[in-house]
Design a protein around this motif. Structure first.
Motif, PDB file in Angstrom:
ATOM      1  N   GLY A  79       0.796  -1.226   0.000  1.00 28.39           N
ATOM      2  CA  GLY A  79       0.000   0.000   0.000  1.00 28.39           C
ATOM      3  C   GLY A  79       0.824   1.270   0.000  1.00 28.39           C
ATOM      4  O   GLY A  79       0.280   2.372  -0.103  1.00 28.39           O
ATOM      5  N   GLY A  80       2.146   1.136   0.106  1.00 30.22           N
ATOM      6  CA  GLY A  80       3.017   2.304   0.086  1.00 30.22           C
ATOM      7  C   GLY A  80       3.236   2.817  -1.327  1.00 30.22           C
ATOM      8  O   GLY A  80       2.758   2.234  -2.305  1.00 30.22           O
ATOM      9  N   TRP A  81       3.954   3.909  -1.424  1.00 33.82           N
ATOM     10  CA  TRP A  81       4.216   4.567  -2.703  1.00 33.82           C
ATOM     11  C   TRP A  81       5.696   4.897  -2.819  1.00 33.82           C
ATOM     12  O   TRP A  81       6.324   5.308  -1.850  1.00 33.82           O
ATOM     13  CB  TRP A  81       3.410   5.858  -2.805  1.00 33.82           C
ATOM     14  CG  TRP A  81       1.938   5.628  -2.757  1.00 33.82           C
ATOM     15  CD1 TRP A  81       1.155   5.549  -1.635  1.00 33.82           C
ATOM     16  CD2 TRP A  81       1.069   5.438  -3.857  1.00 33.82           C
ATOM     17  NE1 TRP A  81      -0.151   5.327  -1.990  1.00 33.82           N
ATOM     18  CE2 TRP A  81      -0.235   5.259  -3.360  1.00 33.82           C
ATOM     19  CE3 TRP A  81       1.264   5.406  -5.237  1.00 33.82           C
ATOM     20  CZ2 TRP A  81      -1.328   5.057  -4.170  1.00 33.82           C
ATOM     21  CZ3 TRP A  81       0.161   5.212  -6.051  1.00 33.82           C
ATOM     22  CH2 TRP A  81      -1.120   5.034  -5.521  1.00 33.82           C
ATOM     23  N   PHE A  82       6.225   4.774  -4.023  1.00 35.33           N
ATOM     24  CA  PHE A  82       7.612   5.089  -4.321  1.00 35.33           C
ATOM     25  C   PHE A  82       7.616   6.186  -5.384  1.00 35.33           C
ATOM     26  O   PHE A  82       7.049   6.016  -6.459  1.00 35.33           O
ATOM     27  CB  PHE A  82       8.332   3.844  -4.853  1.00 35.33           C
ATOM     28  CG  PHE A  82       9.758   4.075  -5.265  1.00 35.33           C
ATOM     29  CD1 PHE A  82      10.794   3.843  -4.376  1.00 35.33           C
ATOM     30  CD2 PHE A  82      10.075   4.504  -6.555  1.00 35.33           C
ATOM     31  CE1 PHE A  82      12.117   4.041  -4.751  1.00 35.33           C
ATOM     32  CE2 PHE A  82      11.393   4.703  -6.936  1.00 35.33           C
ATOM     33  CZ  PHE A  82      12.416   4.471  -6.032  1.00 35.33           C
ATOM     34  N   TYR A  83       8.245   7.326  -5.066  1.00 30.48           N
ATOM     35  CA  TYR A  83       8.353   8.445  -6.006  1.00 30.48           C
ATOM     36  C   TYR A  83       9.805   8.644  -6.388  1.00 30.48           C
ATOM     37  O   TYR A  83      10.675   8.695  -5.517  1.00 30.48           O
ATOM     38  CB  TYR A  83       7.840   9.738  -5.368  1.00 30.48           C
ATOM     39  CG  TYR A  83       6.344   9.810  -5.247  1.00 30.48           C
ATOM     40  CD1 TYR A  83       5.594  10.466  -6.213  1.00 30.48           C
ATOM     41  CD2 TYR A  83       5.693   9.213  -4.180  1.00 30.48           C
ATOM     42  CE1 TYR A  83       4.210  10.532  -6.103  1.00 30.48           C
ATOM     43  CE2 TYR A  83       4.317   9.272  -4.072  1.00 30.48           C
ATOM     44  CZ  TYR A  83       3.585   9.931  -5.031  1.00 30.48           C
ATOM     45  OH  TYR A  83       2.215   9.984  -4.934  1.00 30.48           O
ATOM     46  N   LEU A  84      10.048   8.786  -7.671  1.00 27.63           N
ATOM     47  CA  LEU A  84      11.361   9.139  -8.184  1.00 27.63           C
ATOM     48  C   LEU A  84      11.264  10.585  -8.656  1.00 27.63           C
ATOM     49  O   LEU A  84      10.366  10.938  -9.423  1.00 27.63           O
ATOM     50  CB  LEU A  84      11.754   8.238  -9.353  1.00 27.63           C
ATOM     51  CG  LEU A  84      13.135   8.468  -9.948  1.00 27.63           C
ATOM     52  CD1 LEU A  84      14.215   8.072  -8.944  1.00 27.63           C
ATOM     53  CD2 LEU A  84      13.299   7.678 -11.236  1.00 27.63           C
ATOM     54  N   ASP A  85      12.172  11.435  -8.173  1.00 22.48           N
ATOM     55  CA  ASP A  85      12.080  12.861  -8.476  1.00 22.48           C
ATOM     56  C   ASP A  85      13.475  13.429  -8.687  1.00 22.48           C
ATOM     57  O   ASP A  85      14.477  12.795  -8.344  1.00 22.48           O
ATOM     58  CB  ASP A  85      11.375  13.579  -7.314  1.00 22.48           C
ATOM     59  CG  ASP A  85      10.943  14.985  -7.677  1.00 22.48           C
ATOM     60  OD1 ASP A  85      10.500  15.209  -8.825  1.00 22.48           O
ATOM     61  OD2 ASP A  85      11.031  15.869  -6.811  1.00 22.48           O
ATOM     62  N   ARG A  86      13.517  14.630  -9.246  1.00 22.85           N
ATOM     63  CA  ARG A  86      14.780  15.339  -9.448  1.00 22.85           C
ATOM     64  C   ARG A  86      14.602  16.789  -9.026  1.00 22.85           C
ATOM     65  O   ARG A  86      13.548  17.385  -9.254  1.00 22.85           O
ATOM     66  CB  ARG A  86      15.195  15.312 -10.923  1.00 22.85           C
ATOM     67  CG  ARG A  86      15.521  13.957 -11.422  1.00 22.85           C
ATOM     68  CD  ARG A  86      15.912  13.885 -12.891  1.00 22.85           C
ATOM     69  NE  ARG A  86      15.584  15.036 -13.692  1.00 22.85           N
ATOM     70  CZ  ARG A  86      16.382  15.555 -14.622  1.00 22.85           C
ATOM     71  NH1 ARG A  86      17.553  15.026 -14.851  1.00 22.85           N
ATOM     72  NH2 ARG A  86      16.017  16.589 -15.334  1.00 22.85           N
ATOM     73  N   VAL A  87      15.641  17.328  -8.416  1.00 26.24           N
ATOM     74  CA  VAL A  87      15.677  18.742  -8.078  1.00 26.24           C
ATOM     75  C   VAL A  87      17.047  19.287  -8.476  1.00 26.24           C
ATOM     76  O   VAL A  87      18.011  18.528  -8.603  1.00 26.24           O
ATOM     77  CB  VAL A  87      15.434  19.015  -6.569  1.00 26.24           C
ATOM     78  CG1 VAL A  87      14.024  18.620  -6.170  1.00 26.24           C
ATOM     79  CG2 VAL A  87      16.458  18.314  -5.701  1.00 26.24           C
ATOM     80  N   LEU A  88      17.118  20.578  -8.632  1.00 29.83           N
ATOM     81  CA  LEU A  88      18.381  21.233  -8.920  1.00 29.83           C
ATOM     82  C   LEU A  88      19.139  21.424  -7.623  1.00 29.83           C
ATOM     83  O   LEU A  88      18.567  21.897  -6.630  1.00 29.83           O
ATOM     84  CB  LEU A  88      18.116  22.589  -9.582  1.00 29.83           C
ATOM     85  CG  LEU A  88      19.336  23.382 -10.028  1.00 29.83           C
ATOM     86  CD1 LEU A  88      20.096  22.634 -11.123  1.00 29.83           C
ATOM     87  CD2 LEU A  88      18.903  24.749 -10.531  1.00 29.83           C
ATOM     88  N   GLY A  89      20.402  21.022  -7.592  1.00 24.60           N
ATOM     89  CA  GLY A  89      21.258  21.288  -6.424  1.00 24.60           C
ATOM     90  C   GLY A  89      21.708  22.732  -6.504  1.00 24.60           C
ATOM     91  O   GLY A  89      20.894  23.638  -6.483  1.00 24.60           O
TER      92      GLY A  89
END
Length: 177
Positions: A79-89
């Protein structure tokens, strides 16, 4: 009589400066991060492209800009969720993953790729643990809710902002009440 400056001698120097390689470290592949955050769980990808209305809603709720319309999310068997994301350092992108439990609270986070020369201390488990239990609506303000790491200020700030945006995306679009 005026002398002309011959800039041709600068070309090899300029070429050398441009050819300096960027520092990049890959800590986890997508599959390794999924296994780390959801051990023994089967994850099923959900294809999700945000509408302009959803983007506006997420930006209002999180206070953060949505840079990509495509959301990379998987549902875990528990029931959990996995998100792959990107941000600018500071100058380069940081790829990270956030695991949410079935109730939408942060259960874990991993840094997959870090391309900056400095600031890799955000991989420190104690720093990442600050996000555990955070939900949509948590402020996640640097130096108030999230401790800053010297030499990694922008990485800390942008990861915190990204998690805030992921939590808003989850609560408003992916799994609204």
């Amino acid at each position: 009589m005026r002398q002309q400056f011959d800039v041709r001698w600068l070309l090899p120097v300029a070429a050398t400066l441009v050819a300096i390689p960027a520092h990049a470290t890959v800590y986890f592949s997508l599959e390794q991060a999924q296994a780390q955050l959801f051990p023994g769980q089967t994850l099923i990808a959900r294809s999700l492209t945000l509408t302009p209305e959803q983007i506006t809603s997420i930006q209002r709720a999180s206070g953060e800009r949505v840079r990509e319309k495509q959301v990379h999310v998987w549902r875990a068997a528990n029931g959990g969720w996995f998100y792959l994301d990107r941000v600018l350092g500071k100058h380069e992108m940081i790829t990270y993953a956030v695991a949410l439990d079935a109730s939408g609270a942060v259960a874990g986070m991993e840094i997959l790729e870090y391309r900056e020369t400095y600031g890799g201390a955000i991989r420190n488990p104690k720093w990442r643990a600050q996000f555990h239990g955070k939900r949509h609506g948590a402020k996640l303000k640097l130096n108030a809710d999230i401790v800053n790491l010297s030499g990694a200020t922008l990485s800390c700030l942008h990861i915190a902002d990204g998690v805030k945006r992921v939590l808003a995306t989850h609560a408003l679009v992916v799994a609204p009440p």
